[in-house]
Scaffold this motif. Structure first.
Motif, PDB file in Angstrom:
ATOM      1  N   THR A   1       0.836  -1.187   0.000  1.00  0.00           N
ATOM      2  CA  THR A   1       0.000   0.000   0.000  1.00  0.00           C
ATOM      3  C   THR A   1       0.877   1.245   0.000  1.00  0.00           C
ATOM      4  OG1 THR A   1      -1.744  -1.161   1.196  1.00  0.00           O
ATOM      5  CG2 THR A   1      -1.770   1.232   1.273  1.00  0.00           C
ATOM      6  N   GLY A   2       0.526   2.246  -0.831  1.00  0.00           N
ATOM      7  CA  GLY A   2       1.205   3.527  -0.802  1.00  0.00           C
ATOM      8  C   GLY A   2       2.221   3.755  -1.896  1.00  0.00           C
ATOM      9  N   PHE A   3       2.289   2.842  -2.886  1.00  0.00           N
ATOM     10  CA  PHE A   3       3.308   2.971  -3.928  1.00  0.00           C
ATOM     11  C   PHE A   3       2.711   3.062  -5.336  1.00  0.00           C
ATOM     12  CE2 PHE A   3       5.447   0.961  -0.346  1.00  0.00           C
ATOM     13  CZ  PHE A   3       6.566   1.765  -0.212  1.00  0.00           C
ATOM     14  N   MET A   4       1.418   3.338  -5.449  1.00  0.00           N
ATOM     15  CA  MET A   4       0.820   3.441  -6.779  1.00  0.00           C
ATOM     16  C   MET A   4       1.419   4.599  -7.579  1.00  0.00           C
ATOM     17  SD  MET A   4      -3.224   2.452  -6.394  1.00  0.00           S
ATOM     18  CE  MET A   4      -3.525   2.878  -8.108  1.00  0.00           C
ATOM     19  N   ALA A   5       1.859   5.655  -6.894  1.00  0.00           N
ATOM     20  CA  ALA A   5       2.477   6.786  -7.591  1.00  0.00           C
ATOM     21  C   ALA A   5       3.761   6.379  -8.305  1.00  0.00           C
ATOM     22  CB  ALA A   5       2.770   7.917  -6.610  1.00  0.00           C
ATOM     23  N   LEU A   6       4.344   5.251  -7.872  1.00  0.00           N
ATOM     24  CA  LEU A   6       5.544   4.723  -8.520  1.00  0.00           C
ATOM     25  C   LEU A   6       5.204   3.626  -9.529  1.00  0.00           C
ATOM     26  CD1 LEU A   6       7.885   4.466  -5.388  1.00  0.00           C
ATOM     27  CD2 LEU A   6       7.671   6.349  -7.018  1.00  0.00           C
ATOM     28  N   GLY A   7       3.905   3.433  -9.772  1.00  0.00           N
ATOM     29  CA  GLY A   7       3.494   2.404 -10.725  1.00  0.00           C
ATOM     30  C   GLY A   7       3.348   1.026 -10.133  1.00  0.00           C
ATOM     31  N   MET A   8       3.342   0.902  -8.809  1.00  0.00           N
ATOM     32  CA  MET A   8       3.254  -0.403  -8.151  1.00  0.00           C
ATOM     33  C   MET A   8       1.832  -0.656  -7.652  1.00  0.00           C
ATOM     34  SD  MET A   8       4.532  -3.200  -7.166  1.00  0.00           S
ATOM     35  CE  MET A   8       6.219  -2.815  -7.655  1.00  0.00           C
ATOM     36  N   PRO A   9       1.133  -1.657  -8.208  1.00  0.00           N
ATOM     37  CA  PRO A   9      -0.215  -1.976  -7.712  1.00  0.00           C
ATOM     38  C   PRO A   9      -0.141  -2.551  -6.310  1.00  0.00           C
ATOM     39  CG  PRO A   9       0.516  -3.656  -9.252  1.00  0.00           C
ATOM     40  CD  PRO A   9       1.556  -2.567  -9.290  1.00  0.00           C
ATOM     41  N   THR A  10      -1.247  -2.505  -5.604  1.00  0.00           N
ATOM     42  CA  THR A  10      -1.269  -3.037  -4.246  1.00  0.00           C
ATOM     43  C   THR A  10      -1.196  -4.549  -4.220  1.00  0.00           C
ATOM     44  OG1 THR A  10      -3.673  -2.825  -4.330  1.00  0.00           O
ATOM     45  CG2 THR A  10      -2.472  -1.094  -3.196  1.00  0.00           C
ATOM     46  N   ALA A  11      -1.603  -5.214  -5.304  1.00  0.00           N
ATOM     47  CA  ALA A  11      -1.598  -6.683  -5.371  1.00  0.00           C
ATOM     48  C   ALA A  11      -2.391  -7.241  -4.184  1.00  0.00           C
ATOM     49  CB  ALA A  11      -0.167  -7.211  -5.435  1.00  0.00           C
ATOM     50  N   GLY A  12      -1.875  -8.225  -3.471  1.00  0.00           N
ATOM     51  CA  GLY A  12      -2.602  -8.762  -2.324  1.00  0.00           C
ATOM     52  C   GLY A  12      -3.691  -9.739  -2.730  1.00  0.00           C
ATOM     53  N   ALA A  13      -4.512 -10.102  -1.756  1.00  0.00           N
ATOM     54  CA  ALA A  13      -5.518 -11.148  -1.944  1.00  0.00           C
ATOM     55  C   ALA A  13      -6.634 -10.698  -2.876  1.00  0.00           C
ATOM     56  CB  ALA A  13      -6.101 -11.559  -0.598  1.00  0.00           C
ATOM     57  N   MET A  14      -7.052 -11.596  -3.757  1.00  0.00           N
ATOM     58  CA  MET A  14      -8.240 -11.352  -4.571  1.00  0.00           C
ATOM     59  C   MET A  14      -9.495 -11.382  -3.699  1.00  0.00           C
ATOM     60  SD  MET A  14      -7.756 -11.093  -8.004  1.00  0.00           S
ATOM     61  CE  MET A  14      -8.857 -12.108  -9.003  1.00  0.00           C
ATOM     62  N   ASP A  15      -9.492 -12.219  -2.682  1.00  0.00           N
ATOM     63  CA  ASP A  15     -10.637 -12.360  -1.781  1.00  0.00           C
ATOM     64  C   ASP A  15     -10.143 -12.094  -0.359  1.00  0.00           C
ATOM     65  OD1 ASP A  15     -12.691 -13.169  -0.125  1.00  0.00           O
ATOM     66  OD2 ASP A  15     -12.703 -15.262  -0.788  1.00  0.00           O
ATOM     67  N   ARG A  16     -10.248 -10.851   0.090  1.00  0.00           N
ATOM     68  CA  ARG A  16      -9.718 -10.491   1.406  1.00  0.00           C
ATOM     69  C   ARG A  16     -10.487 -11.192   2.526  1.00  0.00           C
ATOM     70  NH1 ARG A  16     -13.326  -7.071   3.463  1.00  0.00           N
ATOM     71  NH2 ARG A  16     -14.749  -6.090   1.959  1.00  0.00           N
ATOM     72  N   ILE A  17     -11.762 -11.539   2.291  1.00  0.00           N
ATOM     73  CA  ILE A  17     -12.537 -12.245   3.314  1.00  0.00           C
ATOM     74  C   ILE A  17     -11.959 -13.635   3.536  1.00  0.00           C
ATOM     75  CG2 ILE A  17     -14.800 -13.205   3.901  1.00  0.00           C
ATOM     76  CD1 ILE A  17     -14.778 -10.204   4.063  1.00  0.00           C
ATOM     77  N   GLY A  18     -11.698 -14.361   2.451  1.00  0.00           N
ATOM     78  CA  GLY A  18     -11.151 -15.711   2.570  1.00  0.00           C
ATOM     79  C   GLY A  18      -9.804 -15.725   3.272  1.00  0.00           C
ATOM     80  N   LEU A  19      -8.916 -14.782   2.915  1.00  0.00           N
ATOM     81  CA  LEU A  19      -7.609 -14.718   3.559  1.00  0.00           C
ATOM     82  C   LEU A  19      -7.756 -14.337   5.031  1.00  0.00           C
ATOM     83  CD1 LEU A  19      -4.526 -14.831   3.416  1.00  0.00           C
ATOM     84  CD2 LEU A  19      -4.555 -12.430   2.719  1.00  0.00           C
ATOM     85  N   SER A  20      -8.615 -13.384   5.344  1.00  0.00           N
ATOM     86  CA  SER A  20      -8.812 -12.963   6.728  1.00  0.00           C
ATOM     87  C   SER A  20      -9.299 -14.120   7.593  1.00  0.00           C
ATOM     88  CB  SER A  20      -9.809 -11.804   6.798  1.00  0.00           C
ATOM     89  OG  SER A  20      -9.304 -10.648   6.159  1.00  0.00           O
ATOM     90  N   LEU A  21     -10.252 -14.885   7.090  1.00  0.00           N
ATOM     91  CA  LEU A  21     -10.777 -16.017   7.860  1.00  0.00           C
ATOM     92  C   LEU A  21      -9.719 -17.095   8.054  1.00  0.00           C
ATOM     93  CD1 LEU A  21     -14.367 -16.292   6.344  1.00  0.00           C
ATOM     94  CD2 LEU A  21     -13.775 -15.592   8.679  1.00  0.00           C
ATOM     95  N   ALA A  22      -8.941 -17.389   7.014  1.00  0.00           N
ATOM     96  CA  ALA A  22      -7.880 -18.384   7.139  1.00  0.00           C
ATOM     97  C   ALA A  22      -6.865 -17.954   8.195  1.00  0.00           C
ATOM     98  CB  ALA A  22      -7.193 -18.599   5.789  1.00  0.00           C
ATOM     99  N   ASN A  23      -6.476 -16.682   8.175  1.00  0.00           N
ATOM    100  CA  ASN A  23      -5.527 -16.194   9.165  1.00  0.00           C
ATOM    101  C   ASN A  23      -6.096 -16.247  10.575  1.00  0.00           C
ATOM    102  OD1 ASN A  23      -2.991 -15.481   7.986  1.00  0.00           O
ATOM    103  ND2 ASN A  23      -3.997 -13.815   6.904  1.00  0.00           N
ATOM    104  N   ALA A  24      -7.341 -15.849  10.742  1.00  0.00           N
ATOM    105  CA  ALA A  24      -7.953 -15.880  12.073  1.00  0.00           C
ATOM    106  C   ALA A  24      -8.027 -17.310  12.604  1.00  0.00           C
ATOM    107  CB  ALA A  24      -9.338 -15.253  12.023  1.00  0.00           C
ATOM    108  N   LEU A  25      -8.361 -18.258  11.746  1.00  0.00           N
ATOM    109  CA  LEU A  25      -8.412 -19.664  12.163  1.00  0.00           C
ATOM    110  C   LEU A  25      -7.034 -20.163  12.584  1.00  0.00           C
ATOM    111  CD1 LEU A  25     -10.796 -21.022   9.395  1.00  0.00           C
ATOM    112  CD2 LEU A  25     -11.288 -21.029  11.854  1.00  0.00           C
ATOM    113  N   ALA A  26      -5.983 -19.675  11.906  1.00  0.00           N
ATOM    114  CA  ALA A  26      -4.619 -20.091  12.236  1.00  0.00           C
ATOM    115  C   ALA A  26      -4.054 -19.344  13.428  1.00  0.00           C
ATOM    116  CB  ALA A  26      -3.712 -19.888  11.020  1.00  0.00           C
ATOM    117  N   GLY A  27      -4.751 -18.287  13.885  1.00  0.00           N
ATOM    118  CA  GLY A  27      -4.265 -17.501  15.015  1.00  0.00           C
ATOM    119  C   GLY A  27      -3.372 -16.350  14.624  1.00  0.00           C
TER     120      GLY A  27
END
Length: 326
Positions: A1-27
């Protein structure tokens, strides 16, 4: 986050809900890096003493507990404790294009621009800047998983249904009134040109405006936010997603409300969608409600018991009475 001015997309998870739930389950913290799985998941051999993993999404995983053992089906939307020598067979992603795997403590890979996200188009971030391949050894931050009960979702998370909600603009005035009406009244199909950068849809053509001030399908390039919907000269919408370019020169008829971006991350080629316009205020309220439901789902995790209801491994780790006196 914060580098789009340099041409860098944020990338990251396509489905932030799925990743958030997986992380919460793993602690883990909800934004900890995990493995995004599309179509077919890997076979993963545990080389540490133990590791706790959590899987979310429409998967049918199995566990192979030894060289001669048969695969044993295990549940998704829950955590699992794996031991050295176990093989996790993630399997196919069923009926959607994205699932997630998180490990307790996360992966010990170097951050790039403050993130562990992979941006494969530039070959940077994540694990050597690319998709995982056979033979890769993913380093873990923990040699062994901490002792605790396993967790699972009490019920599947509701991603919502019906039309994908959008907010008009920022260049909706580059389209005719008929074009805007067609966009919100027609059904569009996901084409084969769909990936982490965006989804090209097939369906009725959206007409651009013909006025001198707002004519044609070209604009001076400007910034592209997540979910921006470009409409090039061919008149078919392209929804831009996690690995999108940071600027573009096609007018954007609308932008997908952030509440529905996880749904788009789960679409397969051939899926159909409709679009419905909402106000900025409605989009913000929908996102707040989704975040509240996510927190309730995490707070509502239940203890996951093994088949039969008794966890013999945990039982044997405790001090047991070795006799009875009358």
């Amino acid at each position: 986050t914060g580098f789009m001015a340099l041409g860098m997309p944020t990338a990251g998870a396509m489905d932030r809900i799925g990743l958030s739930l997986a992380n919460a389950l793993a602690g883990n913290p909800l934004n900890c890096a995990g493995i995004e799985i599309g179509v077919m998941g890997p076979d993963l051999l545990v080389e540490g003493d133990s590791v706790r993993v959590a899987l979310t999404g429409p998967l049918s995983p199995s566990l192979i507990e030894g060289p001669d053992a048969q695969p044993k089906p295990i549940e998704t939307d829950r955590s699992h404790l794996l031991k050295r020598g176990h093989v996790l067979r993630v399997g196919m992603v069923e009926g959607s294009s994205t699932a997630y795997l998180a490990v307790a403590g996360g992966f010990a890979v170097p951050p790039f621009m403050g993130s562990l996200s992979t941006y494969s188009r530039a070959g940077i971030g994540g694990f050597h800047g690319r998709k995982l391949a056979a033979g890769d050894a993913l380093p873990l931050t923990r040699a062994a998983a901490p002792t605790r009960d396993e967790r699972k979702l009490a019920q599947p998370f509701d991603y919502g249904s019906g039309p994908v909600r959008v907010v008009w603009g920022p260049q909706d005035d580059y389209f005719s009134a008929d074009g805007r009406q067609i966009f919100t009244s027609s059904e569009y199909r996901v084409s084969k040109e769909a990936d982490r950068m965006g989804i090209r849809f097939e369906g009725p053509v959206i007409a651009h405006a013909t006025s001198v001030q707002r004519g044609g399908a070209d604009i001076i390039s400007d910034g592209i936010g997540p979910g921006a919907i470009q409409v090039p000269g061919a008149g078919l919408p392209i929804v831009l997603l996690a690995d999108r370019q940071t600027v573009g020169g096609y007018p954007k008829i609308a932008t997908v409300a952030s509440v529905d971006l996880p749904r788009l991350g789960r679409l397969l080629p051939g899926s159909t969608v409709r679009f419905a316009a909402v106000t900025v205020e409605e989009a913000e309220a929908l996102r707040r409600d989704q975040e509240a439901r996510l927190q309730r789902a995490i707070a509502g995790f239940v203890t996951a018991r093994p088949p039969g209801g008794v966890d013999l491994v945990r039982l044997y780790e405790e001090n047991l009475i070795d006799g009875v006196v009358y």
